[in-house]
Write a protein that holds these residues in place. Structure first.
Motif, mmCIF file in Angstrom:
data_model
loop_
_atom_site.group_PDB
_atom_site.id
_atom_site.type_symbol
_atom_site.label_atom_id
_atom_site.label_comp_id
_atom_site.label_asym_id
_atom_site.label_seq_id
_atom_site.Cartn_x
_atom_site.Cartn_y
_atom_site.Cartn_z
ATOM 1 N N VAL A 155 -26.439 -6.194 -92.802
ATOM 2 C CA VAL A 155 -26.903 -6.016 -91.411
ATOM 3 C C VAL A 155 -28.344 -5.528 -91.401
ATOM 4 O O VAL A 155 -29.175 -5.996 -90.598
ATOM 5 C CB VAL A 155 -25.983 -5.031 -90.664
ATOM 6 C CG1 VAL A 155 -26.598 -4.624 -89.325
ATOM 7 C CG2 VAL A 155 -24.609 -5.662 -90.442
ATOM 8 N N LEU A 178 -28.226 -11.131 -83.349
ATOM 9 C CA LEU A 178 -28.279 -10.014 -84.285
ATOM 10 C C LEU A 178 -27.235 -8.953 -83.935
ATOM 11 O O LEU A 178 -26.512 -8.462 -84.810
ATOM 12 C CB LEU A 178 -29.680 -9.403 -84.266
ATOM 13 C CG LEU A 178 -30.000 -8.314 -85.279
ATOM 14 C CD1 LEU A 178 -29.865 -8.855 -86.693
ATOM 15 C CD2 LEU A 178 -31.411 -7.793 -85.046
ATOM 16 N N CYS A 191 -23.622 -10.399 -84.620
ATOM 17 C CA CYS A 191 -23.320 -10.418 -86.055
ATOM 18 C C CYS A 191 -23.063 -9.007 -86.586
ATOM 19 O O CYS A 191 -22.113 -8.773 -87.346
ATOM 20 C CB CYS A 191 -24.464 -11.065 -86.834
ATOM 21 S SG CYS A 191 -24.634 -12.841 -86.571
ATOM 22 N N SER A 192 -23.898 -8.071 -86.175
ATOM 23 C CA SER A 192 -23.751 -6.679 -86.619
ATOM 24 C C SER A 192 -22.443 -6.090 -86.105
ATOM 25 O O SER A 192 -21.739 -5.370 -86.831
ATOM 26 C CB SER A 192 -24.935 -5.848 -86.120
ATOM 27 O OG SER A 192 -26.158 -6.396 -86.557
ATOM 28 N N ALA A 200 -19.562 -7.653 -88.062
ATOM 29 C CA ALA A 200 -19.640 -7.261 -89.466
ATOM 30 C C ALA A 200 -19.137 -5.836 -89.672
ATOM 31 O O ALA A 200 -18.302 -5.573 -90.553
ATOM 32 C CB ALA A 200 -21.079 -7.390 -89.962
ATOM 33 N N ILE A 201 -19.625 -4.915 -88.864
ATOM 34 C CA ILE A 201 -19.271 -3.501 -89.034
ATOM 35 C C ILE A 201 -17.798 -3.262 -88.701
ATOM 36 O O ILE A 201 -17.092 -2.531 -89.422
ATOM 37 C CB ILE A 201 -20.186 -2.622 -88.159
ATOM 38 C CG1 ILE A 201 -21.627 -2.706 -88.692
ATOM 39 C CG2 ILE A 201 -19.711 -1.170 -88.154
ATOM 40 C CD1 ILE A 201 -22.653 -2.057 -87.795
ATOM 41 N N TRP A 261 -17.017 -12.758 -91.191
ATOM 42 C CA TRP A 261 -17.141 -11.376 -91.646
ATOM 43 C C TRP A 261 -15.797 -10.811 -92.068
ATOM 44 O O TRP A 261 -15.707 -10.082 -93.064
ATOM 45 C CB TRP A 261 -17.753 -10.521 -90.531
ATOM 46 C CG TRP A 261 -19.174 -10.873 -90.255
ATOM 47 C CD1 TRP A 261 -19.665 -11.570 -89.185
ATOM 48 C CD2 TRP A 261 -20.307 -10.564 -91.077
ATOM 49 N NE1 TRP A 261 -21.029 -11.712 -89.290
ATOM 50 C CE2 TRP A 261 -21.452 -11.110 -90.435
ATOM 51 C CE3 TRP A 261 -20.475 -9.894 -92.285
ATOM 52 C CZ2 TRP A 261 -22.737 -10.984 -90.964
ATOM 53 C CZ3 TRP A 261 -21.747 -9.775 -92.830
ATOM 54 C CH2 TRP A 261 -22.861 -10.309 -92.162
#
Length: 388
Positions: free
Chosen positions: A65, A95, A98-99, A102-103, A366
């Motif tokens: 990230v 962004l 995706c973050s 992902a997290i 992810w």
């Protein structure tokens, strides 16, 4: 790896956690309602309920990230020079999404591995069968009743990409190629936890053939063939190869047709990949810093930007981050696969989906990546062999 039996609520939570990322179409309801709000609430509740996560997975994901944020600064300036109006907003949204996925995926992966193998297998079976049956329903309704049963339209979005040439159902996803890529990932996980092909796997495989995604069919054949050759007895291999040959004969006309389109330059989805690679290699800015997390979000961008999300895990890493950061990620990923004490046969099964499931713009990418990383990072050899 803590494998225990869970109560009904936990099983429902895990089912929803795996099912929701497989219902991602072009509609606002699917994106905002399912992938952001519902998936977010679900993941946060699981974190609150479980109160346990894998710090190593979280650190790896946070590093990815951070690299996205770092390279995005350059990409905003680069695309602004192309008179690409609103590029900063588009990149910022991608962004954040995706973050976000992902997290959350990094936090919930430990929860997935807290279930015993039998429970995970049953839940994965449902997650495979439900979209597969929807694909089968779509093809039946289209050809017998002349109606396009489109989940994207039903939830307020634009039509899915099922109507180019002959009808190709895409299930709960925006296009057949995306559906098949995610189904391959589910089938690979199913083989990891279940260790055998059963009715759920077969139904999922049938749905990939019905979607008529050439990449999906080829990967399915690679996944199934690898499993048969690596895990079956000699007698079963002979019978399986006969059946495998029959399937290949049925799929051969479609494969030949696609190959002829490709060499004639009329296969848009594959020919533009070549254009993207050529531009990547010949443009110093793109070669070093990558394209970023963009698609063809503007008519000012060339058509080959549509192919950036479909270049395998290594190609996508290079196209997003550039040769320096992307190359480092590729080396680290290869290193994890190489040095893991996981059975080599399992490594092959788990790697195959990454040839297609490689875009960070989808939450299942992810989730699958975190699950694979979790499996690879199991370090005690004896425990690994028992868990496999």
């Amino acid at each position: 790896m803590r494998l225990t039996s869970h109560q009904g609520l936990d099983k429902i939570l895990l089912f929803l956690l795996l099912m929701i990322p497989n219902m991602y179409t072009t509609s606002p309801f699917s994106l905002y309602g399912l992938q952001i709000i519902l998936f977010g609430i679900l993941a946060l509740y699981i974190v609150y309920r479980n109160k346990n996560f894998d710090l190593s997975i979280l650190l790896i994901v946070l590093s990815l990230v951070a690299m996205l944020f770092a390279t995005s600064i350059y990409h905003v300036n680069y695309y602004s020079d192309l008179v690409y109006s609103g590029v900063d907003i588009i990149i910022f949204k991608r962004l954040i999404l995706c973050s976000f996925w992902a997290i959350l995926s990094a936090f919930v992966v430990e929860y997935i591995f807290s279930f015993n193998r039998n429970d995970i297998t049953k839940i994965l079976s449902l997650v495979i069968i439900i979209p597969s049956l929807f694909i089968i329903t779509q093809i039946i309704v289209h050809y017998f009743f002349g109606f396009n049963f489109d989940f994207s339209i039903m939830t307020g979005g634009i039509p899915s990409r099922s109507y180019y040439g002959n009808y190709r159902p895409s299930g709960f996803m925006p296009e057949p190629a995306v559906y098949s890529g995610q189904m391959i990932a589910l089938l690979a996980l199913f083989l990891f936890f279940n260790k055998k092909i059963n009715y759920a796997f077969i139904i999922g495989a049938i749905s990939i053939f019905i979607s008529q995604s050439i990449a999906g069919i080829l990967l399915l054949m690679l996944l199934t063939g690898s499993y048969i050759l690596l895990f079956s007895s000699r007698k079963k291999i002979i019978y399986s190869l006969l059946g495998f040959g029959g399937v290949l004969i049925l799929a051969l006309p479609k494969l030949i047709e696609r190959y002829q389109l490709f060499i004639s330059g009329k296969d848009a989805s594959n020919n533009i990949k070549g254009d993207a690679i050529i531009h990547f290699m010949t443009n110093p800015d793109i070669y070093i810093f990558g394209y970023g997390i963009v698609g063809r979000d503007s008519p000012n961008l060339p058509s080959y930007y549509e192919a950036l999300k479909d270049l395998t895990i290594f190609g996508s890493s290079l196209s997003i981050y550039g040769v320096i950061i992307g190359g480092l990620f590729c080396i680290l990923l290869i290193g994890l696969f190489y040095y893991s004490t996981l059975d080599f046969r399992i490594k092959i099964i788990l790697f195959i989906p990454l040839l297609k499931l490689c875009s960070p713009s989808y939450p299942l990418f992810w989730l699958y990546l975190c699950v694979v990383l979790k499996i690879l990072l199991l370090t005690k050899c004896k425990e690994n062999k028992k868990s496999i």
